[in-house]
Write an enzyme that holds these catalytic residues in place. Structure first.
Site, PDB file in Angstrom:
ATOM      1  N   LYS A 107      -6.065  -3.131  10.417  1.00 53.45           N
ATOM      2  CA  LYS A 107      -5.007  -3.403  11.395  1.00 53.45           C
ATOM      3  C   LYS A 107      -5.538  -4.419  12.385  1.00 53.45           C
ATOM      4  CE  LYS A 107      -2.769   1.170  11.229  1.00 53.45           C
ATOM      5  NZ  LYS A 107      -1.472   0.688  10.687  1.00 53.45           N
ATOM      6  N   ASP A 123      -7.469   1.867   1.949  1.00 52.58           N
ATOM      7  CA  ASP A 123      -6.019   1.783   1.831  1.00 52.58           C
ATOM      8  C   ASP A 123      -5.535   0.330   1.780  1.00 52.58           C
ATOM      9  OD1 ASP A 123      -7.262   3.754   3.517  1.00 52.58           O
ATOM     10  OD2 ASP A 123      -5.299   4.635   3.943  1.00 52.58           O
ATOM     11  N   GLY A 173      -7.634   6.829  -4.050  1.00 55.19           N
ATOM     12  CA  GLY A 173      -6.566   6.670  -5.025  1.00 55.19           C
ATOM     13  C   GLY A 173      -5.919   5.303  -4.999  1.00 55.19           C
ATOM     14  N   THR A 191      -3.175   9.322   7.781  1.00 53.02           N
ATOM     15  CA  THR A 191      -4.275   9.730   8.656  1.00 53.02           C
ATOM     16  C   THR A 191      -5.244   8.589   8.900  1.00 53.02           C
ATOM     17  OG1 THR A 191      -5.945  11.436   8.973  1.00 53.02           O
ATOM     18  CG2 THR A 191      -5.717  10.563   6.759  1.00 53.02           C
TER      19      THR A 191
END
Length: 386
Positions: free
Chosen positions: A128, A138, A211, A345
């Site tokens: 971010k 992610d 994942g 999270t």
């Protein structure tokens, strides 16, 4: 419910969510964000398998609700945050299906964020804008598939190189050489409370974060395979100012990364098929079986088998995970209830991850479920061909 195949479960999940939410009201309402993006990505993959045009129509309705009428402006998002780039991946199948100029313009609107993503000193993307020097796993899923496909479709090979380099940096910075697992986040400044002072890595292996990694890399590999044309190496080198890896060597490198991570993860699959919230600590107090990471691993394993990256035995692991996830589901009438999904999270310690609340029919949980069902169905269909 009489559901026999993965595609039946996928359709049930799509129909449940359509009953729950008009497309324009998918949460967070009005925001261009990965929560809607991963769910609708799964819906588009389901539509491609079952031919249900309503699912594409639903996706298109949401996209029109979050852009200006001509696609030249995103109405509500955080500029250059990776989470708010991911839904751009939806524009490609909608453009292919409709040919509408809106979708082509919107692709450029999303791509305009990419040059503004802040970079670490190593060249990797901040997760971010406010996360100075931090790379989170992610982020691979949030940015790399969109960037790589844009590069392939519009002959911008330097963008494919950009996605490739992001993956390689994440492997270098976040992979644990002892277990082969990848830490959730890395801080090059070593200033975050969660950062190891020597490595900069966070302390735990959080399920869903890992994942996203093979799912994203397999997406990028598909773009490499589709865009492996003569002259690509020279064009990429000329545009980026750096030597480009040949397409076949890049593909092989990514295949190795996917295989290495999924082999590592396979060692921690539970007997009933799912994986734990903190993957490598199944026996510790407070840890629990989490569905979204289990779905993403299964999706990657099924797709990895289809692409020849993994041994066919991994399809049995994917089937076992599917059985574990579907065995945990409940129903309210015709509505599927996908629970045991960790909410979104940040980065933390073991107790932090284990204490995270769970949601039912959380959008990225349903999205991960749809990805698993679609990839497993595709693999099973291919396996059954004479």
């Amino acid at each position: 419910m009489n559901l026999k195949n993965p595609i039946d479960y996928a359709k049930a999940a799509c129909e449940t969510m359509i009953r729950m939410y008009p497309a324009k009201e998918l949460p967070p309402v009005g925001r261009f964000h990965y929560h809607q993006g991963v769910f609708l990505s799964g819906m588009c993959k389901t539509a491609a398998l079952c031919g249900e045009s309503r699912y594409l129509d639903y996706t298109g309705e949401w996209l029109h609700s979050v852009f200006s009428p001509d696609g030249s402006e995103i109405l509500h998002y955080d500029h250059a945050d990776l989470d708010d780039i991911q839904p751009g991946i939806l524009l490609y199948p909608l453009w292919d299906a409709t040919g509408e100029d809106f979708y082509r313009t919107a692709m450029d609107t999303v791509m305009a964020q990419v040059p503004d993503i802040p970079r670490c000193e190593c060249g990797g993307f901040y997760h971010k804008v406010r996360c100075t020097g931090q790379m989170w796993l992610d982020g691979l899923y949030m940015a790399c598939p969109f960037i790589a496909e844009y590069g392939r479709r519009f002959e911008r090979p330097e963008l494919t190189e950009l996605a490739m380099r992001e993956i390689l940096l994440m492997e270098k910075n976040n992979r644990d050489p002892e277990t082969g697992l990848w830490y959730h986040a890395w801080d090059e400044t070593r200033q975050q409370q969660w950062a190891d002072p020597d490595t900069g890595c966070s302390r735990e292996f959080w399920g869903r974060s890992m994942g996203w990694v093979p799912v994203a890399i397999l997406d990028v590999m598909e773009q490499l395979a589709m865009g492996n044309t003569p002259g690509e190496k020279d064009k990429a080198a000329g545009n980026s100012g750096e030597p480009a890896l040949q397409a076949d060597s890049r593909y092989a490198r990514l295949a190795h990364i996917v295989k290495d991570l999924l082999e590592a993860l396979s060692r921690y699959q539970s007997a009933e098929g799912r994986w734990y919230q903190v993957v490598n600590k199944p026996g510790q107090p407070g840890n629990w079986l989490e569905n979204s990471c289990s779905c993403l691993y299964a999706a990657a394993m099924a797709r990895g088998v289809r692409r020849g990256v993994l041994d066919p035995s991994y399809l049995e692991r994917a089937r076992l995970a599917f059985a574990g996830v579907t065995g945990s589901l409940t129903w309210q009438g015709e509505d599927i209830q996908i629970g045991n999904v960790c909410i979104g999270t940040g980065v933390g310690d073991y107790d932090f991850y284990c204490a995270r609340p769970v949601h039912v029919n959380d959008l990225h949980g349903v999205g991960a479920f749809l990805l698993m069902c679609a990839e497993l169905q595709a693999a099973l269909d291919e396996e059954s061909k004479p």
